[in-house]
Design a protein around this motif. Structure first.
Motif, PDB file in Angstrom:
ATOM      1  N   LYS A 248     -18.407 -53.659  15.270  1.00  0.00           N
ATOM      2  CA  LYS A 248     -18.780 -54.295  14.168  1.00  0.00           C
ATOM      3  C   LYS A 248     -18.680 -53.230  12.992  1.00  0.00           C
ATOM      4  CE  LYS A 248     -22.417 -56.839  14.402  1.00  0.00           C
ATOM      5  NZ  LYS A 248     -21.620 -58.350  13.742  1.00  0.00           N
ATOM      6  N   SER A 249     -18.661 -51.955  13.235  1.00  0.00           N
ATOM      7  CA  SER A 249     -18.671 -50.962  12.302  1.00  0.00           C
ATOM      8  C   SER A 249     -17.705 -50.821  11.206  1.00  0.00           C
ATOM      9  CB  SER A 249     -19.073 -49.346  13.123  1.00  0.00           C
ATOM     10  OG  SER A 249     -20.366 -49.550  13.849  1.00  0.00           O
ATOM     11  N   ILE A 250     -17.796 -50.517  10.034  1.00  0.00           N
ATOM     12  CA  ILE A 250     -16.809 -50.088   9.080  1.00  0.00           C
ATOM     13  C   ILE A 250     -17.163 -48.805   8.239  1.00  0.00           C
ATOM     14  CG2 ILE A 250     -15.676 -50.789   6.980  1.00  0.00           C
ATOM     15  CD1 ILE A 250     -14.641 -52.634   9.015  1.00  0.00           C
ATOM     16  N   ILE A 251     -16.329 -47.690   8.818  1.00  0.00           N
ATOM     17  CA  ILE A 251     -16.499 -46.684   8.157  1.00  0.00           C
ATOM     18  C   ILE A 251     -15.874 -46.431   6.826  1.00  0.00           C
ATOM     19  CG2 ILE A 251     -16.312 -44.047   8.524  1.00  0.00           C
ATOM     20  CD1 ILE A 251     -15.932 -44.519  11.472  1.00  0.00           C
ATOM     21  N   THR A 252     -16.300 -46.073   5.801  1.00  0.00           N
ATOM     22  CA  THR A 252     -15.837 -45.901   4.486  1.00  0.00           C
ATOM     23  C   THR A 252     -15.931 -44.239   4.192  1.00  0.00           C
ATOM     24  OG1 THR A 252     -16.714 -48.146   3.641  1.00  0.00           O
ATOM     25  CG2 THR A 252     -15.966 -46.386   2.018  1.00  0.00           C
ATOM     26  N   VAL A 253     -14.781 -43.563   4.122  1.00  0.00           N
ATOM     27  CA  VAL A 253     -14.555 -42.339   3.801  1.00  0.00           C
ATOM     28  C   VAL A 253     -14.635 -41.964   2.306  1.00  0.00           C
ATOM     29  CG1 VAL A 253     -13.221 -40.033   4.136  1.00  0.00           C
ATOM     30  CG2 VAL A 253     -13.346 -42.159   5.998  1.00  0.00           C
ATOM     31  N   ASN A 254     -15.580 -40.802   2.062  1.00  0.00           N
ATOM     32  CA  ASN A 254     -15.729 -40.766   0.480  1.00  0.00           C
ATOM     33  C   ASN A 254     -15.935 -41.708  -0.508  1.00  0.00           C
ATOM     34  OD1 ASN A 254     -15.730 -37.701   1.175  1.00  0.00           O
ATOM     35  ND2 ASN A 254     -13.488 -37.801   0.966  1.00  0.00           N
ATOM     36  N   PRO A 255     -16.883 -42.511  -0.214  1.00  0.00           N
ATOM     37  CA  PRO A 255     -16.987 -43.763  -0.943  1.00  0.00           C
ATOM     38  C   PRO A 255     -17.276 -43.338  -2.348  1.00  0.00           C
ATOM     39  CG  PRO A 255     -19.022 -43.349   0.309  1.00  0.00           C
ATOM     40  CD  PRO A 255     -17.962 -42.294   0.868  1.00  0.00           C
ATOM     41  N   ASP A 256     -16.923 -44.478  -3.194  1.00  0.00           N
ATOM     42  CA  ASP A 256     -16.851 -44.275  -4.671  1.00  0.00           C
ATOM     43  C   ASP A 256     -18.240 -44.586  -5.258  1.00  0.00           C
ATOM     44  OD1 ASP A 256     -16.015 -43.791  -7.343  1.00  0.00           O
ATOM     45  OD2 ASP A 256     -14.801 -45.450  -7.422  1.00  0.00           O
ATOM     46  N   ILE A 257     -19.217 -44.129  -4.828  1.00  0.00           N
ATOM     47  CA  ILE A 257     -20.548 -44.463  -5.199  1.00  0.00           C
ATOM     48  C   ILE A 257     -21.103 -43.286  -5.625  1.00  0.00           C
ATOM     49  CG2 ILE A 257     -20.484 -46.669  -3.940  1.00  0.00           C
ATOM     50  CD1 ILE A 257     -22.439 -45.130  -1.952  1.00  0.00           C
ATOM     51  N   ARG A 258     -22.171 -43.323  -6.626  1.00  0.00           N
ATOM     52  CA  ARG A 258     -23.064 -42.470  -7.166  1.00  0.00           C
ATOM     53  C   ARG A 258     -23.758 -41.706  -6.013  1.00  0.00           C
ATOM     54  NH1 ARG A 258     -28.408 -41.556  -8.747  1.00  0.00           N
ATOM     55  NH2 ARG A 258     -28.746 -39.977 -10.437  1.00  0.00           N
ATOM     56  N   GLU A 259     -24.463 -42.369  -5.187  1.00  0.00           N
ATOM     57  CA  GLU A 259     -25.175 -41.511  -4.108  1.00  0.00           C
ATOM     58  C   GLU A 259     -24.513 -40.825  -3.078  1.00  0.00           C
ATOM     59  OE1 GLU A 259     -27.184 -45.596  -5.097  1.00  0.00           O
ATOM     60  OE2 GLU A 259     -25.036 -44.910  -4.758  1.00  0.00           O
ATOM     61  N   ALA A 260     -23.087 -41.182  -2.950  1.00  0.00           N
ATOM     62  CA  ALA A 260     -21.887 -40.264  -2.222  1.00  0.00           C
ATOM     63  C   ALA A 260     -21.802 -39.157  -3.067  1.00  0.00           C
ATOM     64  CB  ALA A 260     -20.886 -40.975  -1.767  1.00  0.00           C
ATOM     65  N   SER A 261     -21.488 -39.248  -4.235  1.00  0.00           N
ATOM     66  CA  SER A 261     -21.097 -38.010  -5.187  1.00  0.00           C
ATOM     67  C   SER A 261     -22.277 -37.106  -5.116  1.00  0.00           C
ATOM     68  CB  SER A 261     -21.006 -38.677  -6.710  1.00  0.00           C
ATOM     69  OG  SER A 261     -20.438 -37.498  -7.436  1.00  0.00           O
ATOM     70  N   LEU A 262     -23.540 -37.528  -5.311  1.00  0.00           N
ATOM     71  CA  LEU A 262     -24.643 -36.426  -4.938  1.00  0.00           C
ATOM     72  C   LEU A 262     -24.657 -35.978  -3.974  1.00  0.00           C
ATOM     73  CD1 LEU A 262     -27.409 -38.774  -6.821  1.00  0.00           C
ATOM     74  CD2 LEU A 262     -26.150 -36.812  -7.639  1.00  0.00           C
ATOM     75  N   LEU A 263     -24.313 -36.720  -2.744  1.00  0.00           N
ATOM     76  CA  LEU A 263     -24.422 -36.069  -1.566  1.00  0.00           C
ATOM     77  C   LEU A 263     -23.328 -34.939  -1.394  1.00  0.00           C
ATOM     78  CD1 LEU A 263     -25.796 -35.565   1.196  1.00  0.00           C
ATOM     79  CD2 LEU A 263     -24.819 -37.459   2.087  1.00  0.00           C
ATOM     80  N   PHE A 264     -22.215 -35.236  -1.853  1.00  0.00           N
ATOM     81  CA  PHE A 264     -21.236 -34.325  -1.567  1.00  0.00           C
ATOM     82  C   PHE A 264     -21.341 -33.228  -2.491  1.00  0.00           C
ATOM     83  CE2 PHE A 264     -17.268 -32.477  -3.544  1.00  0.00           C
ATOM     84  CZ  PHE A 264     -16.312 -32.546  -2.445  1.00  0.00           C
ATOM     85  N   ASN A 265     -22.149 -33.003  -3.709  1.00  0.00           N
ATOM     86  CA  ASN A 265     -22.380 -31.904  -4.183  1.00  0.00           C
ATOM     87  C   ASN A 265     -23.243 -31.083  -3.601  1.00  0.00           C
ATOM     88  OD1 ASN A 265     -20.668 -32.532  -6.515  1.00  0.00           O
ATOM     89  ND2 ASN A 265     -22.130 -33.734  -7.537  1.00  0.00           N
ATOM     90  N   TYR A 266     -24.361 -31.784  -2.778  1.00  0.00           N
ATOM     91  CA  TYR A 266     -25.263 -31.096  -2.236  1.00  0.00           C
ATOM     92  C   TYR A 266     -24.651 -30.546  -0.854  1.00  0.00           C
ATOM     93  CZ  TYR A 266     -29.086 -30.400   1.362  1.00  0.00           C
ATOM     94  OH  TYR A 266     -29.906 -29.849   2.143  1.00  0.00           O
ATOM     95  N   ALA A 267     -23.768 -31.516  -0.064  1.00  0.00           N
ATOM     96  CA  ALA A 267     -22.981 -30.521   0.996  1.00  0.00           C
ATOM     97  C   ALA A 267     -22.152 -29.280   0.452  1.00  0.00           C
ATOM     98  CB  ALA A 267     -21.830 -31.629   1.649  1.00  0.00           C
ATOM     99  N   LYS A 268     -21.390 -29.335  -0.635  1.00  0.00           N
ATOM    100  CA  LYS A 268     -20.667 -28.247  -1.018  1.00  0.00           C
ATOM    101  C   LYS A 268     -21.594 -27.177  -1.379  1.00  0.00           C
ATOM    102  CE  LYS A 268     -17.249 -26.920  -4.837  1.00  0.00           C
ATOM    103  NZ  LYS A 268     -17.025 -27.502  -5.999  1.00  0.00           N
ATOM    104  N   GLU A 269     -22.650 -27.232  -2.199  1.00  0.00           N
ATOM    105  CA  GLU A 269     -23.742 -26.244  -2.257  1.00  0.00           C
ATOM    106  C   GLU A 269     -24.144 -25.739  -1.091  1.00  0.00           C
ATOM    107  OE1 GLU A 269     -25.660 -23.831  -4.907  1.00  0.00           O
ATOM    108  OE2 GLU A 269     -24.054 -25.418  -5.494  1.00  0.00           O
ATOM    109  N   MET A 270     -24.465 -26.497   0.044  1.00  0.00           N
ATOM    110  CA  MET A 270     -24.978 -25.929   1.282  1.00  0.00           C
ATOM    111  C   MET A 270     -23.949 -25.214   1.881  1.00  0.00           C
ATOM    112  SD  MET A 270     -28.232 -26.860   1.563  1.00  0.00           S
ATOM    113  CE  MET A 270     -28.383 -26.415   0.050  1.00  0.00           C
ATOM    114  N   SER A 271     -22.637 -25.586   1.994  1.00  0.00           N
ATOM    115  CA  SER A 271     -21.624 -24.726   2.590  1.00  0.00           C
ATOM    116  C   SER A 271     -21.271 -23.563   2.037  1.00  0.00           C
ATOM    117  CB  SER A 271     -20.505 -25.678   2.653  1.00  0.00           C
ATOM    118  OG  SER A 271     -19.453 -25.046   3.272  1.00  0.00           O
TER     119      SER A 271
END
Length: 472
Positions: A248-271
């Motif tokens: 039943k699962s649908i995986i959306t990679v790098n979703p075009d939503i604000r919450e994902a953009s914030l999380l992406f920036n956080y992940a980059k900073e942590m890395s």
């Protein structure tokens, strides 16, 4: 391609004759076989996929037929491809039958394709592909309707058996494990570690070949996932929750939503900060138990330094081992501030003890009073006859057990006493239990986290060297 010759998913109806549909594939399941009801000696084959032609509409498609047709069709396209479907059967969904195992869709119908009546082809029109491809980055559920990993951990077993949506970043991608079931069927399993600004590591499991192929293409620390309808379960062995991809699962990679953009920036900073490389979560250890000494003793595989490096290159996932090596760098006689450090307990950033809040702008507790931990924070090199592994972390209680003193006791030592402590280990052969993990900050691409370190017993070293010579 004449757009008007195709029927949009929103307009589909069983009364249409010879419909033509196009869309981008956003989900796909493995091929499965079933005995034919009319002839039990013959197997019928099937697989499903989900196509989307607009932000609001997508539909499930099932393919049925013999082995050659179904497997050939399944191999002809993947998630992210644009396809055209000619003359599918449009039927009303039945939530009590097969549709309850498929992704939830806004359409009232489903499509059936067979070799005799239908045709599925890759779309070749560039303009159509350019229009459809952005749809793969739109979640199929409300972008605000998801659990953070912290929410899942907080709810714990209350979520056991539920199907939810999650938003998380990819931390590590494990090695695909192949196995054979008790009835002789081949299977596979892939584990991916997720993280967000509330939890540093959370397991995601994939069993289906299609899901595994998609997960294997992801770039760790640079990918955010919105996963709709993922199954949560409590893992008794880990004593924690895990997420499992299902039909039943649908995986959306790098979703075009604000919450994902914030999380992406956080992940980059942590890395970039190295905080992700510092993870020493005990749940990553094999044969986890609350007794630390027992978990260390459970690590028995012995490696040379080069063998550690080679395995890390071949299988870029964390693993554990023992090495009998010389400590070749241990800067205990540096200034105390370089040996003992204070880090934010939430994001692992270096802070000063007198700070009121963490200075990391992306810290999950940046608006809360500082919660900090002070301890040994050393980078150690160890060397054997095959090479050197540099900048291995020796931190916290592990460092205290290794050095035989607390941070308070260490700060009271004189310079001569610190030098003597350093030479107690420097250029001495030690038995080192180490965790090896990927690192974007190291030239070698890997980093070691020391889990235990002690002066090696001469008899044990002799036995190890004898076994090594026999293997050579």
């Amino acid at each position: 391609m004449a757009a008007q010759s195709f029927i949009s998913i929103s307009e589909l109806h069983p009364n249409f004759s010879h419909p033509k549909v196009l869309g981008v594939i956003i989900g796909k399941t493995d091929v499965r076989s079933f005995p034919d009801r009319k002839n039990i000696e013959i197997d019928r084959f099937t697989f499903g996929f989900t196509i989307r032609d607009s932000p609001d509409f997508f539909i499930n498609v099932s393919a049925w037929g013999n082995d050659t047709y179904v497997n050939g069709l399944a191999d002809s396209f993947s998630i992210g491809d644009c396809v055209t479907i000619e003359n599918p059967l449009v039927s009303t969904k039945d939530p009590e039958k097969g549709d309850r195992f498929c992704p939830k869709t806004p359409s009232h119908y489903r499509l059936l394709v067979t070799e005799t009546h239908s045709q599925v082809c890759l779309c070749a029109d560039v303009d159509t592909i350019d229009r459809l491809l952005p749809l793969i980055h739109l979640p199929v559920k409300d972008s605000r309707d998801f659990y953070s990993l912290g929410d899942i951990v907080a709810n714990g077993q209350k979520l056991d058996g539920t199907v939810i949506n999650i938003l998380a970043a990819v931390k590590l991608i494990g090695e695909t494990k192949q196995f054979i079931t008790s009835d002789g069927r081949r299977g596979q399993r892939l584990e991916v570690k997720l993280f967000d600004d509330s939890v540093s590591s959370f397991p995601l499991i994939g069993w289906d070949r299609e899901a595994i192929q998609l997960l294997q293409t992801l770039v760790p620390r640079e990918t955010v996932l919105f996963i709709a309808d993922i199954k949560m379960s409590f893992d008794n062995f880990r004593s924690s929750m895990v997420a499992t991809v299902n039909s039943k699962s649908i995986i959306t990679v790098n979703p075009d939503i604000r919450e994902a953009s914030l999380l992406f920036n956080y992940a980059k900073e942590m890395s970039e900060s190295g905080a992700l490389d510092q993870d020493e979560a005990p749940e990553d250890l094999p044969a986890v138990t609350a007794v630390f000494a027992w978990t260390v003793e459970s690590i028995t595989d012995v490696y040379t330094v080069n063998q550690l490096k080679d395995r890390a290159k071949e299988h870029p996932e964390p693993f554990f081992g023992v090495t009998y090596s010389f400590i070749s760098k241990l800067d205990l006689d540096s200034s105390v501030s370089k040996v003992i450090k204070t880090r934010c307990a939430r994001c692992k950033f270096l802070v000063l003890e007198d700070m009121q809040v963490c200075t990391n702008q992306l810290c999950p507790g940046r608006e809360q009073p500082l919660s900090a931990a002070t301890g040994f924070d050393l980078l150690v090199d160890f060397t054997d006859h095959t090479g050197t592994l540099q900048a291995c972390s020796l931190r916290g209680p592990v460092a205290e057990r290794t050095l035989g003193c607390t941070t308070e006791e260490f700060t009271s030592l004189t310079d001569d006493q610190r030098t003597a402590l350093r030479w107690r280990f420097l250029l001495e052969r030690c038995k080192i239990h180490v965790k090896i993990l990927p690192s974007t900050r190291m030239k070698s691409g890997i980093r070691g986290v020391i889990l235990a370190c002690s002066l090696a017993d001469p008899g044990e070293v002799k036995q190890h060297m004898s076994k090594l010579l026999q293997e050579l």
